[in-house]
Design a protein around this motif. Sequence first.
Motif, PDB file in Angstrom:
ATOM      1  N   THR A  48      -0.374  -0.918  -2.584  1.00 17.03           N
ATOM      2  CA  THR A  48       0.758  -0.835  -3.502  1.00 17.03           C
ATOM      3  C   THR A  48       2.045  -0.789  -2.700  1.00 17.03           C
ATOM      4  O   THR A  48       2.154  -0.023  -1.731  1.00 17.03           O
ATOM      5  CB  THR A  48       0.666   0.402  -4.400  1.00 17.03           C
ATOM      6  OG1 THR A  48      -0.596   0.381  -5.093  1.00 17.03           O
ATOM      7  CG2 THR A  48       1.794   0.429  -5.419  1.00 17.03           C
ATOM      8  N   THR A  97      -7.150  -1.912  -2.796  1.00 13.52           N
ATOM      9  CA  THR A  97      -5.802  -2.243  -3.245  1.00 13.52           C
ATOM     10  C   THR A  97      -4.738  -1.682  -2.309  1.00 13.52           C
ATOM     11  O   THR A  97      -4.939  -0.678  -1.615  1.00 13.52           O
ATOM     12  CB  THR A  97      -5.532  -1.705  -4.662  1.00 13.52           C
ATOM     13  OG1 THR A  97      -5.550  -0.271  -4.650  1.00 13.52           O
ATOM     14  CG2 THR A  97      -6.564  -2.227  -5.645  1.00 13.52           C
ATOM     15  N   ALA A 148      -8.685  -1.383 -11.295  1.00 16.62           N
ATOM     16  CA  ALA A 148      -8.939  -2.053 -12.574  1.00 16.62           C
ATOM     17  C   ALA A 148      -7.847  -3.045 -12.963  1.00 16.62           C
ATOM     18  O   ALA A 148      -8.134  -4.082 -13.571  1.00 16.62           O
ATOM     19  CB  ALA A 148      -9.120  -1.008 -13.668  1.00 16.62           C
ATOM     20  N   ASP A 149      -6.591  -2.752 -12.611  1.00 15.47           N
ATOM     21  CA  ASP A 149      -5.491  -3.619 -13.052  1.00 15.47           C
ATOM     22  C   ASP A 149      -4.972  -4.549 -11.956  1.00 15.47           C
ATOM     23  O   ASP A 149      -3.926  -5.180 -12.121  1.00 15.47           O
ATOM     24  CB  ASP A 149      -4.340  -2.778 -13.585  1.00 15.47           C
ATOM     25  CG  ASP A 149      -3.720  -1.872 -12.527  1.00 15.47           C
ATOM     26  OD1 ASP A 149      -4.341  -1.702 -11.457  1.00 15.47           O
ATOM     27  OD2 ASP A 149      -2.638  -1.337 -12.776  1.00 15.47           O
ATOM     28  N   LYS A 178     -12.083 -12.763  -7.744  1.00 17.51           N
ATOM     29  CA  LYS A 178     -10.698 -12.668  -8.191  1.00 17.51           C
ATOM     30  C   LYS A 178      -9.751 -13.070  -7.053  1.00 17.51           C
ATOM     31  O   LYS A 178      -8.766 -13.783  -7.260  1.00 17.51           O
ATOM     32  CB  LYS A 178     -10.391 -11.240  -8.651  1.00 17.51           C
ATOM     33  CG  LYS A 178      -9.029 -11.047  -9.279  1.00 17.51           C
ATOM     34  CD  LYS A 178      -8.810  -9.600  -9.730  1.00 17.51           C
ATOM     35  CE  LYS A 178      -9.622  -9.245 -10.948  1.00 17.51           C
ATOM     36  NZ  LYS A 178      -9.217  -7.943 -11.537  1.00 17.51           N
ATOM     37  N   TYR A 214     -14.575  -8.699  -7.761  1.00 14.92           N
ATOM     38  CA  TYR A 214     -13.255  -8.608  -7.144  1.00 14.92           C
ATOM     39  C   TYR A 214     -13.084  -9.670  -6.062  1.00 14.92           C
ATOM     40  O   TYR A 214     -11.979 -10.211  -5.877  1.00 14.92           O
ATOM     41  CB  TYR A 214     -13.026  -7.207  -6.575  1.00 14.92           C
ATOM     42  CG  TYR A 214     -12.660  -6.212  -7.648  1.00 14.92           C
ATOM     43  CD1 TYR A 214     -11.339  -6.007  -8.015  1.00 14.92           C
ATOM     44  CD2 TYR A 214     -13.644  -5.501  -8.315  1.00 14.92           C
ATOM     45  CE1 TYR A 214     -10.995  -5.100  -9.010  1.00 14.92           C
ATOM     46  CE2 TYR A 214     -13.320  -4.594  -9.311  1.00 14.92           C
ATOM     47  CZ  TYR A 214     -11.993  -4.396  -9.664  1.00 14.92           C
ATOM     48  OH  TYR A 214     -11.666  -3.509 -10.656  1.00 14.92           O
ATOM     49  N   ARG A 260      -1.315  -6.282 -10.016  1.00 17.09           N
ATOM     50  CA  ARG A 260      -0.299  -5.832 -10.976  1.00 17.09           C
ATOM     51  C   ARG A 260       1.065  -6.080 -10.343  1.00 17.09           C
ATOM     52  O   ARG A 260       1.453  -5.428  -9.380  1.00 17.09           O
ATOM     53  CB  ARG A 260      -0.468  -4.341 -11.280  1.00 17.09           C
ATOM     54  CG  ARG A 260       0.522  -3.831 -12.338  1.00 17.09           C
ATOM     55  CD  ARG A 260       0.474  -2.324 -12.440  1.00 17.09           C
ATOM     56  NE  ARG A 260       1.008  -1.691 -11.228  1.00 17.09           N
ATOM     57  CZ  ARG A 260       0.969  -0.389 -10.986  1.00 17.09           C
ATOM     58  NH1 ARG A 260       0.366   0.425 -11.837  1.00 17.09           N
ATOM     59  NH2 ARG A 260       1.488   0.117  -9.877  1.00 17.09           N
ATOM     60  N   GLU A 275     -11.925   2.458 -10.288  1.00 15.06           N
ATOM     61  CA  GLU A 275     -10.955   2.826 -11.332  1.00 15.06           C
ATOM     62  C   GLU A 275      -9.535   2.480 -10.906  1.00 15.06           C
ATOM     63  O   GLU A 275      -8.737   1.962 -11.704  1.00 15.06           O
ATOM     64  CB  GLU A 275     -11.058   4.322 -11.641  1.00 15.06           C
ATOM     65  CG  GLU A 275     -10.154   4.773 -12.770  1.00 15.06           C
ATOM     66  CD  GLU A 275     -10.320   6.234 -13.118  1.00 15.06           C
ATOM     67  OE1 GLU A 275      -9.504   6.750 -13.929  1.00 15.06           O
ATOM     68  OE2 GLU A 275     -11.238   6.890 -12.593  1.00 15.06           O
ATOM     69  N   SER A 276      -9.222   2.700  -9.644  1.00 12.75           N
ATOM     70  CA  SER A 276      -7.866   2.416  -9.167  1.00 12.75           C
ATOM     71  C   SER A 276      -7.593   0.920  -9.079  1.00 12.75           C
ATOM     72  O   SER A 276      -6.442   0.499  -9.033  1.00 12.75           O
ATOM     73  CB  SER A 276      -7.645   3.052  -7.796  1.00 12.75           C
ATOM     74  OG  SER A 276      -8.405   2.386  -6.799  1.00 12.75           O
ATOM     75  N   ARG A 299       1.003  -3.990  -7.139  1.00 10.26           N
ATOM     76  CA  ARG A 299      -0.312  -3.673  -6.578  1.00 10.26           C
ATOM     77  C   ARG A 299      -1.040  -4.970  -6.231  1.00 10.26           C
ATOM     78  O   ARG A 299      -1.153  -5.870  -7.052  1.00 10.26           O
ATOM     79  CB  ARG A 299      -1.135  -2.842  -7.558  1.00 10.26           C
ATOM     80  CG  ARG A 299      -2.495  -2.418  -6.996  1.00 10.26           C
ATOM     81  CD  ARG A 299      -3.166  -1.401  -7.882  1.00 10.26           C
ATOM     82  NE  ARG A 299      -2.394  -0.168  -7.894  1.00 10.26           N
ATOM     83  CZ  ARG A 299      -2.597   0.820  -8.761  1.00 10.26           C
ATOM     84  NH1 ARG A 299      -3.507   0.698  -9.707  1.00 10.26           N
ATOM     85  NH2 ARG A 299      -1.873   1.916  -8.703  1.00 10.26           N
TER      86      ARG A 299
END
Length: 466
Positions: free
Chosen positions: A69, A67, A21-22, A447, A444, A25, A18-19, A75
């Motif tokens: 940040t 991730t 997902a973006d 990606k 991922y 960023r 969930e953390s 992120r």
Amino acid sequence: MEQLDQQQLTVTKDWWKESAADVPRLITETPGPRSKEMHTRAARYMKGLSSQVKLFPVCFEEGYGVTLTDVDGNRYLDFSSGIYVTSLGHCHPKISEAIAYWAKKLMNAHDFTTPVKEKLLEKMADVLPGNLNAIQLYSDGASAVEAAIRAARAITGKHEFISGYRDFHGKSMAAVSCAQMIRGDVFSYGPTRAPGFYMVPRPDPYRPLWTKADGTIDTDKYIAFYDQFITESTVGNVAAFVLEPAQGWAGSIFPPDDFFPKLKAFCEKKKILLFDDEVLAGMGRTGEYLCMNHWDVQPDIVTLGKSFGNGFPVTAMVLKEEYGEALESISASSSYGGNPMACAAALASIEVIEEEGLLENVRTVGAAIMKRLERMKEAHPIIGDVKGKGFLLGIELVKDKTTKEPFAEAGTLVYQKAFQRGLAWIPAGHILRMSPPLIMDEAYAMKGIDMIEDAITDVEKQFGYL
């Protein structure tokens, strides 16, 4: 007992998704203004920074799962694992909880037994191959390597050591004596190595020193050279070969599959120990608890670190059972090694590998990444070679595929351009290194590879290859 129950926290396998997902960023330029400001202030005092920081001075504030940040809110997808350390994801809930529990209950008791240490030792003996069960715990990789060198001398009564070109084993005296002493134009570890330490070439399939008639690498000639080298260059008192199973700093270089079985047989014939430094490659990074397991070779000495505690400073030296008494003669204990927080982190890390099926994940996703990298090698003029097992991966950049001339300038630019796209990873000159967290799934991972390939394409255009 309550303290043991604290480590039974079960976390769902997808706890991190969930953390993520973006990701990526990016809300500012990278590095962003706050990162630049804070790095400039810190750099007034912090000296001796690594190349990855110098090339991309970002200031990280938070990490979770796959991730990172920064202080500007950007992120990044993590393809570094904190340089092979946070292999089970940043702030894994089970591991963080285990450390926090003991931080509030018992932080240090020197080398006295604690309930969590006893359980860790049993778990290590269970997952390590054969009779590798004589264990001592430390707080950094170099300390474990230094202790293992002293143990090898105590076991054999010999004092000399042989290591491989471009291996890396740490930054203290004996450890650096097992490594390249000069980096670029700087004597990073010099001015000289300690007496009794020697280096020999080790097989690199892409850049072989000795080949067969068909052009493939000839590992028998490497072994023959070691035999001659011991006769001509040492005084015949070699205690151990000290080698990484796969070279990390050198650029994710794996030897041919027949090398370590042949070296083990050679060492047994010569009554030389095989010291397997798994600080970087061990604990699941290649899809096995020990990278050496890929070749069904059991070393005499193993060192573990980096991902052993998923970021908490804990390392280990492990000997075959029959050599355990040697530890009684070298004053093997340390002030911080095996403290309850460290043991909790290491124990929880092994349990996470088991509970989340991460060895199989690494093997499966790593194979998919390698297939993608092989396609990239065919499509890109500056990719000379791709290499890896599991999540220990590399891309070697060259100016020309025929001459294989290293392309360090391209490596620097690809590293920076991919980072600007939102990929946190590791530079290594002309070889790009990738070490994603072991929890990362294929989507991922691809990606991240997309960002690398886009950066390579940009650099090829910049240098006129496209």
